[in-house]
Design a protein around this motif. Structure first.
Motif: not given
Lengths: 67, 136
Positions: B16-29, B47-61
């Motif tokens: 999640n930290v890596v995905l957040a860093a990637m998304l932040t980079n895209v948004v700001f850079l 990227m945000a949708v991909g992150w959301a899918i991972f975050a939700v499915s990972g939380y459930l898992a």
């Protein structure tokens, strides 16, 4: 691979959901195993056998040539 | 595949930290790269949708171990990855010939080509995973 998972599970009074939860796999995985679509790993096969109180040989047996 | 079999809390947090860093980079850079507003927005949304899918499915898992990521799921992913890889190799080998050809005059924009290839890889992976999940 043929198996008697459904038969032995039903006799044990367990649902697919319950067996999956105990074995640490999804219900879909139990369904696939029972339908013979998915062959479980050796560790999962041993786990299922232990949970169902059966031996591995009672639970799974290979398909014979030509069947 | 290992991640799919055993999603630990540590793996989940780091991912999640890596995905957040990637998304932040895209948004700001990304604006500094001047790739075009629509493209940047599309990339960030994807990227945000991909992150959301991972975050939700990972939380459930994590709440219900094995209920989502288990060995069958890992096997499906392995099949889908294999198919997507070989389809991409095939597409690249065909493209190599097409791009060399002078008679065909196939001259796409490099950015379009890269986007088409990544979309082909993702689409092949998803279709293969869906078919594998129906047959395994």
């Amino acid at each position: 691979m043929h198996n008697r998972v459904r038969e032995i599970r039903s006799a044990a009074g367990l649902t697919q959901e319950e067996l999956g939860a105990k074995a640490g796999v999804s219900r879909q995985t139990i369904i696939s195993i029972e339908r013979g679509r998915y062959d479980p790993s050796l560790s999962l096969a041993f786990k299922l056998a232990a949970l169902l109180g059966a031996t591995l040989e009672e639970l799974f047996h290979p398909e014979e040539e030509g069947t | 595949m290992i991640l799919a079999k055993k999603l630990t809390k540590r793996c989940y947090v780091i991912s999640n930290v890596v995905l957040a860093a990637m998304l932040t980079n895209v948004v700001f850079l990304a604006p500094a790269l001047k790739m075009g507003e629509a493209f940047t927005a599309g990339l960030a949304t994807g990227m945000a949708v991909g992150w959301a899918i991972f975050a939700v499915s990972g939380y459930l898992a994590l709440r219900k171990p094995g209920a989502f990521f288990d060995e069958r799921f890992a096997a499906i992913q392995a099949v889908a990855s294999r198919i997507a890889f070989w389809v991409l190799v095939l597409a690249l080998s065909v493209l190599a010939a097409l791009l060399r050809s002078e008679t065909l005059a196939f001259e796409p924009e490099p950015a379009d080509l890269a986007a088409a290839l990544s979309n082909l890889g993702l689409a092949t992976y998803l279709v293969a995973a869906f078919i594998a999940s129906r047959t395994m």
